[in-house]
Write a protein that holds these residues in place. Structure first.
Motif, mmCIF file in Angstrom:
data_model
loop_
_atom_site.group_PDB
_atom_site.id
_atom_site.type_symbol
_atom_site.label_atom_id
_atom_site.label_comp_id
_atom_site.label_asym_id
_atom_site.label_seq_id
_atom_site.Cartn_x
_atom_site.Cartn_y
_atom_site.Cartn_z
ATOM 1 N N PRO A 54 -2.910 -40.454 -14.448
ATOM 2 C CA PRO A 54 -2.601 -39.054 -14.169
ATOM 3 C C PRO A 54 -3.502 -38.136 -14.998
ATOM 4 C CG PRO A 54 -0.816 -40.086 -15.392
ATOM 5 C CD PRO A 54 -1.792 -41.158 -15.042
ATOM 6 N N GLU A 55 -3.884 -37.047 -14.373
ATOM 7 C CA GLU A 55 -4.776 -36.111 -15.048
ATOM 8 C C GLU A 55 -3.981 -35.200 -15.983
ATOM 9 O OE1 GLU A 55 -7.019 -33.973 -12.161
ATOM 10 O OE2 GLU A 55 -7.500 -35.783 -11.040
ATOM 11 N N ASN A 56 -4.503 -35.040 -17.183
ATOM 12 C CA ASN A 56 -3.916 -34.153 -18.190
ATOM 13 C C ASN A 56 -2.404 -34.342 -18.316
ATOM 14 O OD1 ASN A 56 -6.467 -33.069 -18.581
ATOM 15 N ND2 ASN A 56 -6.123 -31.463 -17.051
ATOM 16 N N PRO A 57 -1.968 -35.472 -18.839
ATOM 17 C CA PRO A 57 -0.520 -35.644 -18.995
ATOM 18 C C PRO A 57 0.030 -34.591 -19.953
ATOM 19 C CG PRO A 57 -1.703 -37.389 -20.137
ATOM 20 C CD PRO A 57 -2.720 -36.587 -19.390
ATOM 21 N N LYS A 58 1.121 -33.985 -19.546
ATOM 22 C CA LYS A 58 1.717 -32.917 -20.339
ATOM 23 C C LYS A 58 2.597 -33.498 -21.440
ATOM 24 C CE LYS A 58 1.869 -29.662 -16.523
ATOM 25 N NZ LYS A 58 2.732 -28.829 -15.689
ATOM 26 N N GLU A 59 2.511 -32.883 -22.573
ATOM 27 C CA GLU A 59 3.383 -33.249 -23.685
ATOM 28 C C GLU A 59 4.774 -32.693 -23.392
ATOM 29 O OE1 GLU A 59 4.088 -35.244 -27.142
ATOM 30 O OE2 GLU A 59 2.166 -35.096 -26.117
ATOM 31 N N PRO A 60 5.821 -33.511 -23.482
ATOM 32 C CA PRO A 60 7.158 -32.984 -23.179
ATOM 33 C C PRO A 60 7.567 -31.936 -24.220
ATOM 34 C CG PRO A 60 7.309 -35.224 -24.017
ATOM 35 C CD PRO A 60 5.858 -34.916 -23.844
ATOM 36 N N GLN A 101 10.482 -30.264 -17.746
ATOM 37 C CA GLN A 101 11.645 -29.644 -18.369
ATOM 38 C C GLN A 101 11.950 -30.288 -19.715
ATOM 39 O OE1 GLN A 101 15.045 -29.823 -15.851
ATOM 40 N NE2 GLN A 101 14.022 -28.921 -14.097
ATOM 41 N N PRO A 102 12.553 -29.526 -20.629
ATOM 42 C CA PRO A 102 13.014 -30.139 -21.875
ATOM 43 C C PRO A 102 14.289 -30.943 -21.615
ATOM 44 C CG PRO A 102 13.605 -27.832 -21.842
ATOM 45 C CD PRO A 102 12.765 -28.085 -20.623
ATOM 46 N N GLU A 103 14.536 -31.907 -22.467
ATOM 47 C CA GLU A 103 15.762 -32.700 -22.335
ATOM 48 C C GLU A 103 16.902 -31.954 -23.002
ATOM 49 O OE1 GLU A 103 17.637 -37.059 -23.497
ATOM 50 O OE2 GLU A 103 15.656 -36.505 -24.210
ATOM 51 N N LEU A 104 18.039 -31.894 -22.327
ATOM 52 C CA LEU A 104 19.243 -31.287 -22.878
ATOM 53 C C LEU A 104 20.046 -32.394 -23.545
ATOM 54 C CD1 LEU A 104 21.077 -28.789 -23.138
ATOM 55 C CD2 LEU A 104 22.134 -29.481 -20.990
ATOM 56 N N GLN A 105 20.140 -32.364 -24.878
ATOM 57 C CA GLN A 105 20.868 -33.381 -25.636
ATOM 58 C C GLN A 105 22.216 -32.799 -26.043
ATOM 59 O OE1 GLN A 105 18.254 -34.401 -28.868
ATOM 60 N NE2 GLN A 105 16.945 -35.655 -27.557
ATOM 61 N N ILE A 106 23.282 -33.330 -25.453
ATOM 62 C CA ILE A 106 24.628 -32.801 -25.672
ATOM 63 C C ILE A 106 25.353 -33.677 -26.680
ATOM 64 C CG2 ILE A 106 26.824 -32.218 -24.583
ATOM 65 C CD1 ILE A 106 25.292 -31.877 -21.958
ATOM 66 N N LYS A 131 17.021 -33.453 -16.890
ATOM 67 C CA LYS A 131 16.996 -34.341 -18.060
ATOM 68 C C LYS A 131 18.172 -33.988 -18.963
ATOM 69 C CE LYS A 131 11.973 -34.754 -18.155
ATOM 70 N NZ LYS A 131 10.782 -34.508 -18.981
ATOM 71 N N ILE A 132 19.257 -34.742 -18.818
ATOM 72 C CA ILE A 132 20.461 -34.497 -19.605
ATOM 73 C C ILE A 132 20.830 -35.796 -20.301
ATOM 74 C CG2 ILE A 132 22.876 -33.786 -19.552
ATOM 75 C CD1 ILE A 132 22.246 -32.248 -16.984
ATOM 76 N N GLY A 133 21.044 -35.721 -21.597
ATOM 77 C CA GLY A 133 21.428 -36.896 -22.367
ATOM 78 C C GLY A 133 22.601 -36.564 -23.270
ATOM 79 N N PHE A 134 23.326 -37.594 -23.664
ATOM 80 C CA PHE A 134 24.447 -37.436 -24.566
ATOM 81 C C PHE A 134 24.125 -38.112 -25.882
ATOM 82 C CE2 PHE A 134 26.336 -36.858 -20.424
ATOM 83 C CZ PHE A 134 27.159 -35.764 -20.624
ATOM 84 N N VAL A 135 24.377 -37.413 -26.981
ATOM 85 C CA VAL A 135 24.118 -37.943 -28.314
ATOM 86 C C VAL A 135 25.350 -38.690 -28.753
ATOM 87 C CG1 VAL A 135 23.575 -37.351 -30.693
ATOM 88 C CG2 VAL A 135 22.566 -36.041 -28.827
ATOM 89 N N GLN A 136 25.154 -39.904 -29.228
ATOM 90 C CA GLN A 136 26.266 -40.722 -29.665
ATOM 91 C C GLN A 136 26.188 -40.881 -31.173
ATOM 92 O OE1 GLN A 136 26.341 -44.611 -27.964
ATOM 93 N NE2 GLN A 136 28.355 -45.064 -28.716
ATOM 94 N N ASN A 137 27.255 -40.494 -31.847
ATOM 95 C CA ASN A 137 27.286 -40.602 -33.316
ATOM 96 C C ASN A 137 27.921 -41.887 -33.745
ATOM 97 O OD1 ASN A 137 26.049 -38.145 -33.603
ATOM 98 N ND2 ASN A 137 27.978 -37.035 -33.584
#
Length: 137
Positions: A54-60, A101-106, A131-137
């Protein structure tokens, strides 16, 4: 052994189930063979192999840290935020670059009400965040 050793000395009154099992197995095989096999094709679009990278991969972008505490207060990157403003904030993040998109870390507290989390997830869905993720403590 058709005879029992009880005090009566008479014949056993139990039914021999071996012929019954044989008949049931034959019927099972007949039904399995005669029943048409139903197959429903599922169309799957698989990615095709390409030789060029892929051309010019974007940094997330940096992830968004969304925290819900026990009192139901929502924190957007450690800043207290009302639940009613979340959808617009998420929409602004998505509109910056919809393809990156940025990842949403809940992160939720165990004692937090589920209703607050449901409102956050609804706001994310309405803002078209993928991009939705859940943080596990």
């Amino acid at each position: 052994m058709a005879f029992s050793s009880n005090s009566g000395g008479g014949a056993m009154a139990d039914i021999n189930v071996t012929p019954l099992v044989d008949v049931m197995l034959v019927l099972l095989i007949i039904f399995m063979v005669t029943m048409p096999i139903q197959s429903v094709p599922v169309d799957v679009d698989l990615p095709q192999k390409t030789d060029k990278p892929p051309e010019n991969p974007k940094e997330p972008p940096d992830p968004i840290e969304l925290r819900i505490d026990a009192a139901g207060q929502v924190f957007w990157n450690n800043t207290p935020t009302p639940v009613s403003a979340l959808q617009q904030m998420m929409r602004n993040e998505v509109d910056r670059d919809p393809t990156n998109q940025p990842e949403l870390q809940i992160d939720t507290n165990e004692a937090a009400e589920y209703g607050i989390l449901a409102k956050v997830l609804t706001a994310a869905k309405n803002a078209e965040m993928v991009k939705i993720g859940f943080v596990q403590n």
